[in-house]
Design a protein around this motif. Sequence first.
Motif, PDB file in Angstrom:
ATOM      1  N   SER A  80       1.060  -1.209   0.089  1.00  0.00           N
ATOM      2  CA  SER A  80      -0.007  -0.089  -0.009  1.00  0.00           C
ATOM      3  C   SER A  80       0.804   1.283   0.140  1.00  0.00           C
ATOM      4  O   SER A  80       1.546   1.579   0.817  1.00  0.00           O
ATOM      5  N   ALA A  81       0.732   1.829  -1.015  1.00  0.00           N
ATOM      6  CA  ALA A  81       1.168   3.520  -1.045  1.00  0.00           C
ATOM      7  C   ALA A  81       0.696   4.501   0.204  1.00  0.00           C
ATOM      8  O   ALA A  81       1.350   4.825   0.862  1.00  0.00           O
ATOM      9  N   ILE A  82      -0.781   4.207   0.197  1.00  0.00           N
ATOM     10  CA  ILE A  82      -1.283   5.211   1.182  1.00  0.00           C
ATOM     11  C   ILE A  82      -2.781   4.870   1.017  1.00  0.00           C
ATOM     12  O   ILE A  82      -3.348   4.476  -0.134  1.00  0.00           O
ATOM     13  N   SER A 116       5.254   0.882  -9.822  1.00  0.00           N
ATOM     14  CA  SER A 116       5.262  -0.591  -9.920  1.00  0.00           C
ATOM     15  C   SER A 116       3.645  -0.889  -9.823  1.00  0.00           C
ATOM     16  O   SER A 116       2.812  -0.495  -8.963  1.00  0.00           O
ATOM     17  N   ALA A 117       3.455  -2.115 -10.516  1.00  0.00           N
ATOM     18  CA  ALA A 117       2.048  -2.647 -10.520  1.00  0.00           C
ATOM     19  C   ALA A 117       1.434  -3.003  -8.999  1.00  0.00           C
ATOM     20  O   ALA A 117       0.283  -2.787  -8.899  1.00  0.00           O
ATOM     21  N   GLY A 118       2.339  -3.533  -8.210  1.00  0.00           N
ATOM     22  CA  GLY A 118       1.894  -3.794  -6.926  1.00  0.00           C
ATOM     23  C   GLY A 118       1.865  -2.906  -5.814  1.00  0.00           C
ATOM     24  O   GLY A 118       1.559  -3.013  -4.829  1.00  0.00           O
ATOM     25  N   PHE A 119       2.185  -1.731  -6.203  1.00  0.00           N
ATOM     26  CA  PHE A 119       2.273  -0.430  -5.427  1.00  0.00           C
ATOM     27  C   PHE A 119       0.883   0.233  -5.562  1.00  0.00           C
ATOM     28  O   PHE A 119       0.644   0.937  -6.442  1.00  0.00           O
ATOM     29  N   GLY A 152      -5.246   0.819  -7.898  1.00  0.00           N
ATOM     30  CA  GLY A 152      -5.838   0.576  -6.595  1.00  0.00           C
ATOM     31  C   GLY A 152      -7.434   0.798  -6.696  1.00  0.00           C
ATOM     32  O   GLY A 152      -8.247   0.711  -7.668  1.00  0.00           O
ATOM     33  N   THR A 153      -7.828   1.228  -5.637  1.00  0.00           N
ATOM     34  CA  THR A 153      -9.414   1.276  -5.434  1.00  0.00           C
ATOM     35  C   THR A 153      -9.924   2.913  -4.977  1.00  0.00           C
ATOM     36  O   THR A 153      -9.331   3.359  -4.079  1.00  0.00           O
ATOM     37  N   CYS A 183      -7.306  -1.355 -11.359  1.00  0.00           N
ATOM     38  CA  CYS A 183      -7.768   0.033 -11.113  1.00  0.00           C
ATOM     39  C   CYS A 183      -9.444   0.086 -11.271  1.00  0.00           C
ATOM     40  O   CYS A 183      -9.969  -0.472 -12.194  1.00  0.00           O
ATOM     41  N   VAL A 184      -9.648   0.303  -9.703  1.00  0.00           N
ATOM     42  CA  VAL A 184     -11.413  -0.032  -9.557  1.00  0.00           C
ATOM     43  C   VAL A 184     -11.822   1.382  -9.020  1.00  0.00           C
ATOM     44  O   VAL A 184     -11.297   1.857  -8.094  1.00  0.00           O
TER      45      VAL A 184
END
Length: 299
Positions: A80-82, A116-119, A152-153, A183-184
């Motif tokens: 999680s970035a934030i 990155s895709a996982g961030f 992310g969401t 991306c949701v």
Amino acid sequence: CLRSDLEKGDYSYGHKVGTTIFPFSGSIDGNNKLLTVPEGGKPLLGYVNGAEVKNLNIYGQKINGYGLVNDLHGVNLSGSAIVIDNVALKSGSSTLKSGLIGAEIDKHFNSYAGASAGFTVTVRNCTIEKDVVVGYDGTQSEIGSIAGRMQGTVENCVSYATVKGVHYVGGIIGTRDNAMAQCVVKNSTFHGTVESSGSYAGGIVGGGYDNSTAPNGACPTILACTVDGTVKGNERVGGIFGGDGFVAQTWDNVVGSISANSFNLITINNKPFSVYRPIIYSVNILFYTYYRCHSIFPV
């Protein structure tokens, strides 16, 4: 936890918390107090990693960047970035870039995605109030009232803003960032106005991945969102989604869907189109949103 509002005199001009070496990884509970960004100043946060901001009100007559986080980018990152929860951009504010956050491509590290895709980023229960202008100079692309480029969401958010830009201009977000990430946007509402002088404009999401090098990425997932504002643009204009011009097929791990959304009015080259019933989507689309509904008619 903030104990009182932070006025201009308490907040250094142009100051940001979080650098590339020492990103902000803490938690801020704004206690529903007001953070005032000085005119022409930068937002509160720079680089983030594992951060949380909640219960914060932000006001800035002219914020020179995003409204909250200015440096969402980097490679070899994951997690999680934030998490941004219950944050409001208050009436009378304006931002140069997206309302709260957005990734930007740094070609020294990655020419195809900002992060990155996982961030990932999570934004929930946030409000962009009436009389907020996002993109005050009208020259930015990949811009939205909540986020610009992101993965992310975004959920349970509402915006009354006017969002101005060139390409990939969205009522909630501008576009997805990494082609291989989810991306949701769900359960969110846009009551404002989108104004695009270029291509790809949507009431919820401006457009899909913006690079032809990833024809196997996914379109964004947009679920149970409503637009009763106005979307204006020159081409590739959708009431919900401006379209995806590059994805030809998709891998199973990034399948997106657009369903149970409704919109009211779009304007293409100054010609209005409206709908007389909600539009329900259940398939991935490559075309502009209004092409997927037979209930469109010029007025």
